[in-house]
Design a protein around this motif. Structure first.
Motif, PDB file in Angstrom:
ATOM      1  N   ARG A  54       0.974  -1.186   0.001  1.00 45.35           N
ATOM      2  CA  ARG A  54       0.138  -0.151  -0.098  1.00 45.35           C
ATOM      3  C   ARG A  54       0.750   1.333  -0.050  1.00 45.35           C
ATOM      4  O   ARG A  54       0.247   2.397   0.058  1.00 45.35           O
ATOM      5  N   TYR A  82     -12.747  -2.141  -0.708  1.00 44.75           N
ATOM      6  CA  TYR A  82     -11.370  -2.308  -0.827  1.00 44.75           C
ATOM      7  C   TYR A  82     -10.958  -1.834  -2.550  1.00 44.75           C
ATOM      8  O   TYR A  82      -9.616  -1.157  -2.565  1.00 44.75           O
ATOM      9  N   TRP A  83     -11.792  -2.238  -3.265  1.00 42.06           N
ATOM     10  CA  TRP A  83     -11.412  -1.865  -4.566  1.00 42.06           C
ATOM     11  C   TRP A  83     -11.396  -0.164  -4.865  1.00 42.06           C
ATOM     12  O   TRP A  83     -10.567   0.525  -5.421  1.00 42.06           O
ATOM     13  N   ARG A 135      -7.965   1.011  -3.249  1.00 47.54           N
ATOM     14  CA  ARG A 135      -6.850   0.061  -3.753  1.00 47.54           C
ATOM     15  C   ARG A 135      -5.465   0.832  -4.093  1.00 47.54           C
ATOM     16  O   ARG A 135      -4.525  -0.029  -4.154  1.00 47.54           O
ATOM     17  N   ARG A 136      -5.432   2.000  -4.321  1.00 46.09           N
ATOM     18  CA  ARG A 136      -4.025   2.715  -4.782  1.00 46.09           C
ATOM     19  C   ARG A 136      -3.342   2.830  -3.487  1.00 46.09           C
ATOM     20  O   ARG A 136      -3.598   2.921  -2.312  1.00 46.09           O
TER      21      ARG A 136
END
Length: 343
Positions: A180, A312-313, A316-317
């Motif tokens: 992350r 979460y999508w 996601r970055r």
């Protein structure tokens, strides 16, 4: 398949989701003082779980509620016999949540960061102590009431189980942070994961082998997946494949929970005297209750899973650390956090 078996499996799935998602949350909190040298770096670390940590704890609430409804005898014995350890976990989770909410509203964050650290380390260790006792067995009388003390729960095997889950969560958190973040934070998290992985593999595998699973093939398969997942996470981290490393780490956590519950079956809380053990049969609710619960779970579980997957999508970055941001105009300072595409 009987409904008692279905709900035993569903509760195992709920605990699996909790440890996979909350596991890296705990790991992030444990690693905060080791990887966050400056306030801006610590803020970046906290931001990696900022949008999801409270949603991850929902799995614990649902697991507890499902246990209460499906196996009330198990719930009653567990929460009365393990009252003090579970109360300490609850206090740690409350303190941890308060620290996450208020650290950004305080002029000094050091106190909140310490609270976040201990509020993460405590549950990561105590959950292992609790599950080690559940798998090993505890003193129960003929009425299925716990007859031991707190010191009974703090036996060497249980403390070893706590060490295993603590290491597992910390490794999982390090791999998550590598996935992350970018720059120095990512490199630091990767180095931490490489250092933690060998000892985690040894301790977790030793704990599972000591716990045993009755020689069942499915238990051996789960233990093998644990080893493959942890070794795969280390190999992927060494090659810089953060996504694959996190996938392998998550697989290892899933397999650990599967091994524990597989070894437990058909008991839900073994007694030192097997005649007094709680099983999926004598601890279960009525068939009507289990039927209604099954229909409710069939309708709402996919909705909850879809919502959490979407969350979460969206987030996601990767997050860039302060040292990764070039010096520029006043609105692009060294403490700014800019999302960039992850790999």
């Amino acid at each position: 398949m009987e409904l008692t078996t279905v709900w035993f499996v569903l509760i195992a799935v709920l605990w699996t989701g909790y440890f996979v998602l909350e596991g890296f949350d705990f790991g992030v909190g444990i690693l905060l003082p080791f990887l966050g040298r400056a306030e801006a770096e610590r803020r970046t670390i906290v931001k990696t779980i900022g949008p999801v940590w409270d949603g991850n704890e929902v799995w614990l609430l649902v697991a507890g509620g499902a246990t209460f409804a499906a196996f009330p005898e198990w719930y009653a014995t567990l929460f009365s016999g393990f009252y003090l350890p579970l109360f300490l976990i609850l206090l740690a989770l409350i303190a941890r949540g308060v620290a996450l909410e208020y650290r950004s509203k305080s002029d000094s964050t050091r106190g909140w960061d310490r609270t976040f650290f201990w509020g993460s380390l405590g549950p990561a260790f105590l959950w292992g102590v609790a599950f080690a006792n559940i798998v090993r067995g505890v003193p129960l009388d003929t009425n299925h009431e716990y007859t031991g003390t707190l010191l009974t729960l703090l036996n060497p095997f249980a403390l070893f189980g706590g060490l295993a889950t603590l290491l597992l969560c910390t490794l999982h958190g390090a791999i998550f942070l590598a996935l992350r973040t970018t720059g120095e934070l990512r490199l630091g998290a990767s180095r931490m994961a490489k250092s933690l992985a060998p000892v985690t593999i040894l301790v977790v595998m030793a704990f599972l082998l000591a716990a045993g699973g009755g020689g069942r093939p499915v238990w051996w398969a789960a233990v093998a997946l644990v080893a493959l997942g942890l070794i795969g996470a280390l190999a992927a981290t060494m090659r810089g494949r953060d996504g694959w490393a996190f996938t392998a780490s998550a697989l290892a956590v899933v397999a650990v929970v599967a091994a524990l519950f597989t070894g437990l079956w058909p008991n839900v809380l073994p007694a030192l005297d097997p005649a007094n053990s709680l099983t999926v049969t004598n601890a279960a609710s009525t068939p009507y209750t289990l039927t209604v619960m099954t229909w409710v779970a069939a309708v709402f579980t996919p909705v909850v899973l879809a919502y959490q997957a979407w969350t979460y999508w969206v987030f996601r970055r990767r997050l860039t650390g302060p040292s990764d941001v070039p010096v520029g105009p006043p609105d692009v300072g060294p403490s700014s956090l800019m999302p960039v595409d992850g790999r």
